[in-house]
Design an enzyme around this catalytic site. Structure first.
Site, mmCIF file in Angstrom:
data_model
loop_
_atom_site.group_PDB
_atom_site.id
_atom_site.type_symbol
_atom_site.label_atom_id
_atom_site.label_comp_id
_atom_site.label_asym_id
_atom_site.label_seq_id
_atom_site.Cartn_x
_atom_site.Cartn_y
_atom_site.Cartn_z
ATOM 1 N N ARG A 86 9.422 11.017 -34.783
ATOM 2 C CA ARG A 86 9.134 11.383 -33.399
ATOM 3 C C ARG A 86 10.418 11.838 -32.699
ATOM 4 O O ARG A 86 10.370 12.588 -31.728
ATOM 5 C CB ARG A 86 8.472 10.235 -32.638
ATOM 6 C CG ARG A 86 7.671 10.761 -31.433
ATOM 7 C CD ARG A 86 7.062 9.638 -30.602
ATOM 8 N NE ARG A 86 8.102 8.833 -30.022
ATOM 9 C CZ ARG A 86 8.146 7.500 -30.071
ATOM 10 N NH1 ARG A 86 7.199 6.818 -30.672
ATOM 11 N NH2 ARG A 86 9.145 6.849 -29.515
ATOM 12 N N LYS A 138 3.712 32.593 -29.708
ATOM 13 C CA LYS A 138 3.581 34.026 -29.494
ATOM 14 C C LYS A 138 4.468 34.785 -30.486
ATOM 15 O O LYS A 138 4.293 34.644 -31.667
ATOM 16 C CB LYS A 138 3.886 34.351 -28.032
ATOM 17 C CG LYS A 138 3.200 33.382 -27.039
ATOM 18 C CD LYS A 138 1.692 33.484 -27.045
ATOM 19 C CE LYS A 138 0.985 32.379 -26.263
ATOM 20 N NZ LYS A 138 1.402 32.204 -24.889
ATOM 21 N N ASP A 156 11.568 31.510 -18.840
ATOM 22 C CA ASP A 156 10.502 31.669 -19.831
ATOM 23 C C ASP A 156 10.615 33.099 -20.338
ATOM 24 O O ASP A 156 10.258 34.054 -19.657
ATOM 25 C CB ASP A 156 9.137 31.417 -19.171
ATOM 26 C CG ASP A 156 7.970 31.573 -20.150
ATOM 27 O OD1 ASP A 156 8.167 32.177 -21.229
ATOM 28 O OD2 ASP A 156 6.860 31.113 -19.822
ATOM 29 N N TYR A 183 3.083 32.412 -16.026
ATOM 30 C CA TYR A 183 2.055 31.917 -16.934
ATOM 31 C C TYR A 183 1.150 30.941 -16.181
ATOM 32 O O TYR A 183 1.614 29.935 -15.653
ATOM 33 C CB TYR A 183 2.715 31.260 -18.138
ATOM 34 C CG TYR A 183 1.719 30.750 -19.143
ATOM 35 C CD1 TYR A 183 0.958 31.641 -19.889
ATOM 36 C CD2 TYR A 183 1.520 29.398 -19.318
ATOM 37 C CE1 TYR A 183 0.022 31.177 -20.796
ATOM 38 C CE2 TYR A 183 0.596 28.922 -20.234
ATOM 39 C CZ TYR A 183 -0.154 29.822 -20.963
ATOM 40 O OH TYR A 183 -1.079 29.360 -21.851
#
Ligand code: PLP
Length: 381
Positions: A54, A204, A179, A106
């Site tokens: 983790r 993407k 971003d 977004y």
């Protein structure tokens, strides 16, 4: 740790997935490390340098190193999605901190900022993506801790001047995070323009095959904020699976070829349909008529991305029926993959959307451009 030869081009590093070979078999393609836990030595130390997956997983190493190289970053961190990568930046702030975000961004992240981050205690406000003056005025009056930029911005593809925003942020000691999903590290390098953090939905272009959900952050300096972001990932647990990290690295090996082909197709399609009698507008920063073209030409290197939107003259119903008539373009959400996708964004975003209802977003893939043009022509007819 192998030393990355700095003289190699980024394209070479990407094509070779950093060019490391794995011992003992000298694999040219790295193995996938599925172990969730790692053995301690008798003295309690971790001689393998890993404790629990983790916190970290060896399958991340090459993908993170490659993103850091592509962005010119000090360090990169993979996340389970673009949303969790972006969320980690905001979660690393403190309640009461101010955030300036762009009006167009977004959609799911905008919603999360309003519905989660604001009630949690961040003072969230929005600026006009295309206006440095608006950003400067709001930065001076609100004194934000963080300015969030998305450029080109989904789904209208407005351009924000990253270097100008970074200069404004420095006046008040604010951080800048970008971003850069639509631009890709090949076209824009936000850290070189003064940003502190760059974020990608690796779902993407970085992965590029519509078969992985992933996100990544890269930082200009491995500072306190970055340590806190690392802690948000390890403690919050938004970690990527080893198989997904491996697929992401495989996808990035052809990043240059895919992005190059998608950008060339997009530029040709935008030029072809610019001024079409059925269209109100073609929104693409590579067109000289785009209001952000001059800034884009400065901060995007050699290409303007593979994303564009078409606005239909007759309005919402025409846009929906245009999207329904496309045959080569698949009608689906997401972007940045090898196959072309189309979407009527306003109906996806739902109530409160800022997206014009006459807009159809196109993610241009790497198919033959004539097939894409013919498909748009027949759907407009
Ligand atoms: C898709 C996307 C995101 C969110 O990424 P996920 O991987 O879907 O969580 C964020 N920003 C932009 C610009 C995107 O296109």
């Amino acid at each position: 740790m192998p030393i990355e030869p700095p003289e190699l081009h980024r394209q070479t590093l990407a094509a070779q997935g950093m060019g490391r070979v794995a011992l003992p078999y000298r694999d040219v393609v790295p193995p996938i490390h599925v172990s969730t836990t790692y053995e301690r030595a008798a003295d309690g130390a971790f001689p393998g340098g890993r404790t629990y997956s983790r916190a970290d997983n060896p399958s991340y190493d090459q993908a993170e190193a490659l993103v850091a190289s592509l962005e010119g970053a000090a360090s990169a961190l993979l996340f389970s999605s673009g949303q969790s990568a972006a969320g980690a930046v905001f979660q690393a702030l403190a309640p009461g901190d101010g955030v300036l975000a762009p009006r167009y961004m977004y959609w799911a992240l905008r919603k999360w900022l309003l519905e989660y981050a604001a009630p949690w205690g961040l003072a969230v406000d929005f600026y006009d993506n295309a206006s440095v003056d608006d950003l400067a005025a709001k930065t001076r009056s609100r004194q934000p801790r963080l300015i969030w930029i998305e450029t080109p911005a989904n789904p209208t593809w407005e351009i924000t001047d990253i270097a100008a925003a970074a200069a404004i942020a420095r006046e008040v000691g604010a951080l800048v995070a970008v971003d850069s999903t639509a631009a890709t590290p090949l076209i824009t390098r936000p850290l070189e323009l003064g940003a502190h953090i760059v974020m990608h939905s690796a779902t993407k272009y970085l992965n590029g095959h519509s078969d992985v959900i992933a996100g990544v952050l890269a930082t200009a300096s491995d500072d306190k904020l970055w340590q806190r972001i690392r802690y948000v990932r390890a403690s919050g647990g938004a970690v990527l699976g080893p198989m997904e990290a491996w697929l992401l690295l495989r996808g990035m090996r052809t990043l240059h070829l895919r992005v190059g082909a998608a950008c060339a197709n997009a530029q040709a399609i935008a030029q072809h349909f610019h001024g079409h009698p059925k269209l109100l507008d073609v929104l693409y920063p590579g067109l000289k008529t785009h209001p952000g073209h001059a800034i884009a030409a400065r901060q995007m290197h050699g290409a303007f991305g593979g994303m564009m939107s078409l606005r239909l003259k007759v309005g919402e119903d025409a846009a929906k029926s245009f999207a329904a008539k496309l045959r080569v373009f698949k009608r689906a959400t997401s972007l940045g993959s090898v196959e072309s996708l189309a979407e009527h964004r306003a109906s996806v975003e739902g109530p409160g959307t800022l997206c014009p209802p006459d807009l159809v977003r196109l993610s241009i893939g790497v198919e033959h451009v004539d097939d894409l043009i013919a498909d748009i022509e027949q759907a407009l007819a």
